[in-house]
Design an enzyme around this catalytic site. Structure first.
Site, short mmCIF file in Angstrom:
data_model
loop_
_atom_site.label_atom_id
_atom_site.label_comp_id
_atom_site.label_asym_id
_atom_site.label_seq_id
_atom_site.Cartn_x
_atom_site.Cartn_y
_atom_site.Cartn_z
N SER A 1 -0.89 0.84 -22.45
CA SER A 1 0.34 0.03 -22.55
C SER A 1 0.73 -0.49 -21.18
CB SER A 1 1.48 0.90 -23.11
OG SER A 1 2.73 0.27 -22.95
N TYR B 1 6.32 8.71 -23.34
CA TYR B 1 5.37 7.74 -23.88
C TYR B 1 4.59 7.05 -22.76
CZ TYR B 1 3.77 3.38 -26.11
OH TYR B 1 3.03 2.31 -26.53
#
Length: 263
Positions: free
Chosen positions: A155, A168
């Site tokens: 990401s 995350y």
């Protein structure tokens, strides 16, 4: 020049993944679904691993079958090592081989303050996002031959962070390091390992994670001023899974709307 440079296209026109077997975690919706459909268009047989979203899975399965390839849908928790082993066993039982492994499934739980991240949340996030990639890879590697590939979904948050997604973002940073390390470990086996680091992409994970106010402005802070669609991300995976990327390993592609992250 001796020898002369090779200039003609690597892939044959049309189906770049004909006859290959691709395992995609989180393939029932979002980015995973877009990857599955695009791979099917290029002739790959698809194994989709999903948690419990049976309605989404059934719809995706029908869309894949419409493209003339075979599928195998397996429901379970990839945070559990035994289930990951089962996925590989069932894939080999049905198809006899594995050419492409895409570690894509992930969870995120936004928190306003760092101290609000509980031990249980931390364990769940790392177990689903990171440990599963280790489990799936370890189980699949004995069946992956020369020319196979692994693609990990990281990401943009791995590179620039996120104040409300600390755990995350940390898992996605771990996947970048996993990708780079694994690529060197497997280079002599001629198995390539790469990653894709999406920016703000409109997937079911977004409305399930954020408030209505956040959703209204989602993606508007990148140079392109909008969220991306999953169909704009999937071609990165096709490139990395096909022979077109034969000279790439340990790398990460960045479909993120123009954000420069130097990664």
């Amino acid at each position: 020049m001796k020898p002369k440079p090779i200039s003609h296209p690597i892939s044959e026109p049309g189906k770049k993944l004909a006859g290959k077997i691709a395992i995609i975690t989180g393939g029932d919706s979002g980015i995973g679904k877009a990857i599955a459909l695009l791979f099917a268009e290029h002739g790959a047989n698809i194994v989709v691993v999903y948690l419990r979203e049976h309605k989404d899975a059934h719809k995706t399965e029908q869309e894949i079958l419409e493209r003339g390839v075979q599928t195998l849908f397996l429901s379970g928790d990839i945070a559990k090592e035994n289930f990951c082993k089962k996925v590989i066993e069932q894939t080999i039982l049905k198809f006899g081989k594995i050419n492409i492994l895409i570690n894509n499934a992930a969870v995120q739980y936004p928190q306003k303050n760092p101290e609000d991240i509980s031990k249980d949340q931390l364990i769940r996030t790392f177990s689903t996002n990171v440990f599963s990639a280790f489990y799936m890879t370890a189980a699949a590697l004995p069946y992956m031959k020369k020319g196979s590939c692994i693609i990990n979904t990281t990401s943009v948050t791995a590179y620039r962070g996120s104040k409300s997604l600390i755990d995350y973002s940390s898992t996605k940073g771990a996947l970048v390091a996993f990708t780079r390390s694994l690529s060197t470990a497997l280079i002599e086996r001629e198995i390539r390992v790469n990653g894709v680091a999406p920016g703000p992409i409109w997937t079911p994970l977004i409305p399930s994670s954020f408030s209505e106010d956040k959703i209204k402005t989602f993606g508007t802070d990148v140079p392109m001023k909008r969220a991306g669609q999953t169909q704009e991300v999937a071609p990165c995976y096709l490139f990395l899974a096909s022979d077109d990327s034969s000279y790439m390993t340990g790398q990460v592609l960045h479909p993120n709307g123009g954000e420069i992250i130097n990664g």
